[in-house]
Design a protein around this motif. Structure first.
Motif, mmCIF file in Angstrom:
data_model
loop_
_atom_site.group_PDB
_atom_site.id
_atom_site.type_symbol
_atom_site.label_atom_id
_atom_site.label_comp_id
_atom_site.label_asym_id
_atom_site.label_seq_id
_atom_site.Cartn_x
_atom_site.Cartn_y
_atom_site.Cartn_z
ATOM 1 N N GLU A 144 -24.719 56.478 28.210
ATOM 2 C CA GLU A 144 -24.592 55.321 28.819
ATOM 3 C C GLU A 144 -23.000 54.326 29.011
ATOM 4 O OE1 GLU A 144 -27.076 51.880 28.840
ATOM 5 O OE2 GLU A 144 -28.991 54.064 30.271
ATOM 6 N N GLN A 145 -22.882 54.568 27.697
ATOM 7 C CA GLN A 145 -21.211 54.458 27.045
ATOM 8 C C GLN A 145 -20.269 55.201 27.015
ATOM 9 O OE1 GLN A 145 -22.312 52.544 22.965
ATOM 10 N NE2 GLN A 145 -21.463 53.825 22.444
ATOM 11 N N THR A 146 -18.963 55.370 27.294
ATOM 12 C CA THR A 146 -18.277 56.250 26.458
ATOM 13 C C THR A 146 -18.051 56.261 25.004
ATOM 14 O OG1 THR A 146 -16.393 54.181 27.690
ATOM 15 C CG2 THR A 146 -17.046 56.114 29.142
ATOM 16 N N ASP A 147 -17.220 57.736 25.322
ATOM 17 C CA ASP A 147 -16.264 57.008 23.692
ATOM 18 C C ASP A 147 -15.063 56.166 23.640
ATOM 19 O OD1 ASP A 147 -16.142 60.028 21.937
ATOM 20 O OD2 ASP A 147 -15.420 58.199 21.090
ATOM 21 N N SER A 148 -15.840 55.234 22.580
ATOM 22 C CA SER A 148 -14.760 54.354 22.343
ATOM 23 C C SER A 148 -13.581 54.876 21.271
ATOM 24 C CB SER A 148 -15.616 53.336 21.601
ATOM 25 O OG SER A 148 -16.365 54.019 19.964
ATOM 26 N N ARG A 149 -13.161 55.432 20.383
ATOM 27 C CA ARG A 149 -12.651 55.939 19.399
ATOM 28 C C ARG A 149 -10.912 55.535 20.639
ATOM 29 N NH1 ARG A 149 -13.398 61.871 17.501
ATOM 30 N NH2 ARG A 149 -14.385 61.714 19.563
ATOM 31 N N PRO A 150 -9.523 55.133 19.947
ATOM 32 C CA PRO A 150 -8.561 55.304 21.232
ATOM 33 C C PRO A 150 -8.313 57.040 21.546
ATOM 34 C CG PRO A 150 -8.103 54.237 19.196
ATOM 35 C CD PRO A 150 -10.259 54.947 18.825
#
Length: 329
Positions: free
Chosen positions: A322-328
């Motif tokens: 459900e979440q997107t990749d949080s890396r910049p």
């Protein structure tokens, strides 16, 4: 040839005991408790804690062996007494280490036996490096006839060789996405336990291995996506849903996976097998991962108790998807 296994009742050790007996070796296994996997007929079993020198000496008496294999050394205290216990009574001391001892990221691929060893954080390979260093010192100082054997990622029909285990297969069969670390393209090597045993047993009693280390690995190279796709095919799933998340994001949701992803699985690993092939002429893996995957799925499908889903992991996968990749970016 008389061979002593210290431990060796697990997946890899059991396969090697089977192969050793089939090859005509006289095998004795010492375990602290009743083995989870019964040894093959003809194997002598003794009870002792192999980390306790007095208990080990008591059950072995003054017996001599051509080779001793230590399957259960995880830190130097587990084997500190062994150079003294076995002095003058063995032809070879084989320590089972791991290919996880090699520095990540690997400075140069393919990995060879001389690739630098370094692990400042991850406890399992860090302990194995310390064991290797202790035993190498005993080889140099007191003549311990040491051979270091390093498996990579070994599996059999009882082990689904992904961190999610059977939960991943149940999700694929249900049409639900499975999380794969990174972009799924890092390179990995799997080896069936029967192939490991076929490569390993000829090293026992082989004088050319004393003072040496040997990576006992398959030359088969797979991406993590390919591993999941082969498991899906074996489970009858044509189009599994794979979702890629960074190792950092997975570790944040599943802290127990953080070290193994950060310091092992996320890095590409494949091996030069020249040394193994020189020591065991003609060796080549006989079990493809496609065959191994079919074998393990068939085994689990026969036993409902083996097909349990880890509810916590199942929920964590849903959260990661459900979440997107949080890396910049």
């Amino acid at each position: 040839m008389k061979v002593l296994f210290l431990g060796g009742a697990g997946m890899i050790g059991s396969a090697c005991a089977d192969e050793a007996v089939a090859s005509g070796l006289d095998v004795t296994v010492v375990t602290r408790t009743e083995p989870r996997r019964p040894p093959p007929p003809g194997v002598r079993t003794l009870r002792a804690d192999v980390r306790e020198s007095a208990a080990l000496q008591e059950v072995l008496g003054d017996e001599e062996f051509d080779a001793v294999v230590n399957w259960v050394g995880f830190n130097p205290d587990d084997l500190r007494a062994h150079p003294e216990v076995f002095e003058g009574r063995i032809g070879q001391y084989v320590f089972i280490s791991t290919c996880s001892v090699f520095a990540r990221p690997v400075p140069q691929l393919p990995v060879t036996e001389s690739t630098p060893r370094r692990q400042p954080v991850f406890g399992y390979p860090r302990g194995k490096i310390a064991c290797e260093a202790f035993l190498e010192e005993a080889y140099r100082d007191s003549g311990l006839p040491l051979t270091v054997v390093r498996p990579a990622h070994v599996y059999d029909r009882t082990v689904v060789p992904v961190l999610a285990g059977w939960t991943a297969i149940e999700r694929m069969r249900a049409g639900r996405p499975v999380v794969v670390h990174g972009d799924g393209t890092s390179l990995w090597t799997l080896m069936h336990s029967r192939d490991f045993a076929r490569a390993f047993v000829p090293l026992l009693g082989n004088g050319h291995t004393v003072g040496e280390s040997v990576n006992v690995v398959s030359g088969d190279i797979l991406t993590w996506d390919q591993i999941h796709l082969e498991l899906a095919a074996a489970a009858g799933v044509r189009r599994p849903l794979l979702r890629h998340r960074s190792s950092e994001d997975i570790g944040a949701v599943l802290p127990g996976w953080r070290d193994v992803l950060e310091h092992d699985f996320r890095h590409s690993m494949f091996f030069d097998t020249a040394k193994l092939r020189a020591l065991v002429p003609g060796f080549a893996p006989a079990v493809s991962f496609a065959e191994g995957a079919r074998e393990l799925v068939a085994h689990h499908d026969k036993e409902p108790r083996l097909r349990a889903v880890d509810e916590g992991l199942d929920a964590a996968f849903d959260q990661l998807i459900e979440q997107t990749d949080s890396r910049p970016k």
